[in-house]
Scaffold this active site. Structure first.
Site, PDB file in Angstrom:
ATOM      1  N   HIS A 124      -3.430   7.278   1.610  1.00 57.44           N
ATOM      2  CA  HIS A 124      -3.782   5.921   1.194  1.00 57.44           C
ATOM      3  C   HIS A 124      -5.108   5.549   1.850  1.00 57.44           C
ATOM      4  CE1 HIS A 124      -3.824   1.746   0.370  1.00 57.44           C
ATOM      5  NE2 HIS A 124      -3.674   1.405   1.643  1.00 57.44           N
TER       6      HIS A 124
ATOM      7  N   CYS B  33       0.817  -1.222   0.000  1.00 58.58           N
ATOM      8  CA  CYS B  33       0.000   0.000   0.000  1.00 58.58           C
ATOM      9  C   CYS B  33       0.848   1.269   0.000  1.00 58.58           C
ATOM     10  CB  CYS B  33      -0.952  -0.007   1.179  1.00 58.58           C
ATOM     11  SG  CYS B  33      -2.160  -1.334   1.044  1.00 58.58           S
TER      12      CYS B  33
ATOM     13  N   ASN C 159     -10.114  -0.300  -0.836  1.00 60.93           N
ATOM     14  CA  ASN C 159      -8.652  -0.164  -0.819  1.00 60.93           C
ATOM     15  C   ASN C 159      -8.100  -0.785  -2.101  1.00 60.93           C
ATOM     16  OD1 ASN C 159      -5.910  -0.354  -0.394  1.00 60.93           O
ATOM     17  ND2 ASN C 159      -6.055  -1.250   1.653  1.00 60.93           N
TER      18      ASN C 159
HETATM   19  O1  UT7 Z   1      -3.922  -1.079   3.235  1.00 59.17           O
HETATM   20  C1  UT7 Z   1      -3.067  -2.024   3.807  1.00 59.17           C
HETATM   21  C2  UT7 Z   1      -3.179  -2.109   5.227  1.00 59.17           C
HETATM   22  N1  UT7 Z   1      -4.416  -2.670   5.691  1.00 59.17           N
HETATM   23  C3  UT7 Z   1      -5.053  -2.018   6.638  1.00 59.17           C
HETATM   24  O2  UT7 Z   1      -4.655  -0.933   6.984  1.00 59.17           O
HETATM   25  C4  UT7 Z   1      -6.237  -2.691   7.304  1.00 59.17           C
HETATM   26  C5  UT7 Z   1      -6.147  -2.425   8.789  1.00 59.17           C
HETATM   27  N2  UT7 Z   1      -7.167  -3.107   9.539  1.00 59.17           N
HETATM   28  C6  UT7 Z   1      -8.468  -2.748   9.498  1.00 59.17           C
HETATM   29  O3  UT7 Z   1      -8.857  -1.873   8.751  1.00 59.17           O
HETATM   30  C7  UT7 Z   1      -9.393  -3.397  10.468  1.00 59.17           C
HETATM   31  O4  UT7 Z   1      -8.654  -4.131  11.407  1.00 59.17           O
HETATM   32  C8  UT7 Z   1     -10.459  -4.322   9.824  1.00 59.17           C
HETATM   33  C9  UT7 Z   1     -11.450  -3.494   9.009  1.00 59.17           C
HETATM   34  C10 UT7 Z   1      -9.797  -5.360   8.943  1.00 59.17           C
HETATM   35  C11 UT7 Z   1     -11.234  -5.035  10.903  1.00 59.17           C
HETATM   36  O5  UT7 Z   1     -11.832  -4.062  11.765  1.00 59.17           O
HETATM   37  P1  UT7 Z   1     -11.664  -4.162  13.334  1.00 59.17           P
HETATM   38  O6  UT7 Z   1     -12.435  -3.060  13.898  1.00 59.17           O
HETATM   39  O7  UT7 Z   1     -10.194  -4.225  13.630  1.00 59.17           O
HETATM   40  O8  UT7 Z   1     -12.373  -5.527  13.636  1.00 59.17           O
HETATM   41  P2  UT7 Z   1     -11.827  -6.742  14.496  1.00 59.17           P
HETATM   42  O9  UT7 Z   1     -10.941  -7.576  13.657  1.00 59.17           O
HETATM   43  O10 UT7 Z   1     -11.353  -6.233  15.809  1.00 59.17           O
HETATM   44  O11 UT7 Z   1     -13.170  -7.508  14.751  1.00 59.17           O
HETATM   45  C12 UT7 Z   1     -14.214  -6.974  15.574  1.00 59.17           C
HETATM   46  C13 UT7 Z   1     -15.391  -7.916  15.514  1.00 59.17           C
HETATM   47  C14 UT7 Z   1     -15.006  -9.355  15.717  1.00 59.17           C
HETATM   48  O12 UT7 Z   1     -16.057  -9.995  16.402  1.00 59.17           O
HETATM   49  P3  UT7 Z   1     -15.955 -10.302  17.992  1.00 59.17           P
HETATM   50  O13 UT7 Z   1     -14.730 -11.120  18.166  1.00 59.17           O
HETATM   51  O14 UT7 Z   1     -15.847  -8.943  18.628  1.00 59.17           O
HETATM   52  O15 UT7 Z   1     -17.223 -10.995  18.279  1.00 59.17           O
HETATM   53  C15 UT7 Z   1     -14.935  -9.893  14.321  1.00 59.17           C
HETATM   54  O16 UT7 Z   1     -15.162 -11.275  14.249  1.00 59.17           O
HETATM   55  O17 UT7 Z   1     -15.989  -7.828  14.224  1.00 59.17           O
HETATM   56  C16 UT7 Z   1     -16.038  -9.136  13.640  1.00 59.17           C
HETATM   57  N3  UT7 Z   1     -15.854  -9.002  12.211  1.00 59.17           N
HETATM   58  C17 UT7 Z   1     -16.859  -8.785  11.361  1.00 59.17           C
HETATM   59  N4  UT7 Z   1     -18.185  -8.653  11.515  1.00 59.17           N
HETATM   60  C18 UT7 Z   1     -18.930  -8.424  10.429  1.00 59.17           C
HETATM   61  C19 UT7 Z   1     -14.686  -9.036  11.525  1.00 59.17           C
HETATM   62  N5  UT7 Z   1     -14.925  -8.856  10.221  1.00 59.17           N
HETATM   63  C20 UT7 Z   1     -16.265  -8.707  10.087  1.00 59.17           C
HETATM   64  C21 UT7 Z   1     -17.099  -8.473   8.980  1.00 59.17           C
HETATM   65  N6  UT7 Z   1     -18.432  -8.340   9.207  1.00 59.17           N
HETATM   66  N7  UT7 Z   1     -16.643  -8.360   7.721  1.00 59.17           N
END
Ligand code: UT7
Length: 334
Positions: free
Chosen positions: A261, A121, A291
């Site tokens: 980005h 990225c 993205n």
């Molecule tokens: O460009 C290159 C670099 N990439 C990035 O910068 C991406 C960086 N990371 C992110 O943007 C975020 O971490 C994500 C968007 C990938 C995930 O968001 P988050 O707020 O960090 O979610 P999380 O992984 O902490 O998950 C929170 C909850 C979890 O459920 P529990 O354990 O709290 O019950 C996940 O299982 O959300 C759940 N979850 C979802 N729910 C609905 C994870 N993905 C999804 C989904 N839909 N797609």
């Protein structure tokens, strides 16, 4: 090191182009593919839809060529005068044989040399640094930099934490010696390879060559530890942007636009807040493109080019796999 200098050629962006495929993959479409919903995706990332290059016979080069041709026709560039073609990508057409060489030949840049640059990225940001350095050195006069990624070719559409984020697209800019005092002003680029497994494609390289094991375990798709990446991205993108402002004695209100980005709207918001920007100073396209990896920044430039005025102060910032990150300051030259 501060790159500020006087009486030396500055590299300016003199032309911009872009391309996104027509097919839209909306949050509602994703709801039918994985256990997710529009409200979660919108609130956690800011994304509503992405573009997908559906034709299996078309690869990253197709979008890169479209973006380059858009630039060439908009700005009436003679492709035979281009000295160098750089393609920032993590989804080259082929693992070996630079996509940039194919793109250069396809657009008629027959006097150019060409190679790919791989920094995920941050690829376009690093590519701007490389392009500006070649121009600053006086060695070349026209460097075509393209950021292009067919992320749909490496995304696992059963992995809900990753597949919701990415989309396909390409953008292109031309760097030339500036004819005025504006252009590439400064940059602050960093990397940390100790975190490479947090955002990766595990197999297909020399550490884990393709094998039955790699195929059985799905090691050829993109995988990210979302939380880890998010945590680093939020702090390092903001740190880098703040550093660039500080050493150029710039205040938030003096910045025309942040060109960040587009990985997650919350990461961009954190960067904008840290350097004291209002919402109308922050360029965004994540809502409609997701993205697009190396293409986010040039697509932002292309979509907003009619807004830019000579002398506008643009701050770029990116964070990505590697990890790689940084920020840069460019004053708009045309
Ligand atoms: O460009 C290159 C670099 N990439 C990035 O910068 C991406 C960086 N990371 C992110 O943007 C975020 O971490 C994500 C968007 C990938 C995930 O968001 P988050 O707020 O960090 O979610 P999380 O992984 O902490 O998950 C929170 C909850 C979890 O459920 P529990 O354990 O709290 O019950 C996940 O299982 O959300 C759940 N979850 C979802 N729910 C609905 C994870 N993905 C999804 C989904 N839909 N797609």
């Amino acid at each position: 090191m501060n790159l500020k200098r006087t009486n030396q050629t500055k590299a300016a962006i003199t032309a911009v182009g872009g391309y996104v495929p027509d097919a839209i993959l909306s949050n509602e479409d994703l709801e039918k593919m994985v256990d997710t919903n529009d409200a979660w995706i919108t609130s956690r990332t800011g994304i509503k839809e992405r573009r997908i290059l559906k034709d299996p016979n078309k690869a990253t080069s197709y979008m890169a060529i479209e973006a380059a041709q858009d630039l060439i026709s908009n700005h009436q560039i003679d492709p035979s005068t281009i000295d160098m073609v750089l393609v920032a990508t993590i989804t080259p057409d082929l693992p070996v044989a630079a996509t940039a060489a194919y793109v250069a030949s396809s657009i008629g840049a027959n006097n150019a040399f060409a190679y790919d640059l791989s920094a995920a990225c941050s690829g376009f940001l690093y590519g701007m640094s490389t392009s500006a350095a070649y121009i600053n050195s006086g060695r070349y006069k026209k460097v075509l930099l393209i950021g292009a990624d067919k992320m749909s070719s490496i995304v696992d559409y059963t992995d809900r934490t990753t597949c919701i984020i990415f989309g396909d697209g390409a953008g292109a800019v031309l760097f030339e010696p500036s004819s005025n005092e504006f252009g590439w002003e400064d940059e602050y680029l960093r990397s940390d390879g100790t975190e490479r497994m947090s955002l990766r494609i595990k197999a297909g390289g020399s550490l884990y060559p393709t094998s039955q094991e790699s195929l059985d375990n799905n090691w050829h798709n993109l995988f990210q530890e979302g939380k880890t990446v998010f945590k680093y991205a939020v702090s390092e993108m903001a740190n880098a942007a703040e550093e660039v402002l500080k050493r150029n004695n710039l205040k938030g209100e003096e910045i025309s636009y942040l060109v960040p980005h587009q990985a997650n709207k919350r990461i961009v918001d954190a960067t904008a807040n840290r350097i004291g920007l209002e919402e109308d100073q922050v360029l965004m396209n994540i809502t409609y493109y997701g993205n697009t990896t190396a293409a986010t920044i040039p697509l932002l430039l292309n979509d907003n080019k009619s807004k830019f005025k000579r002398g506008d102060k643009l701050i770029f910032a990116a964070f990505g796999g590697g990890f790689t990150w940084g920020a840069a300051y460019l004053s708009w030259a045309y």
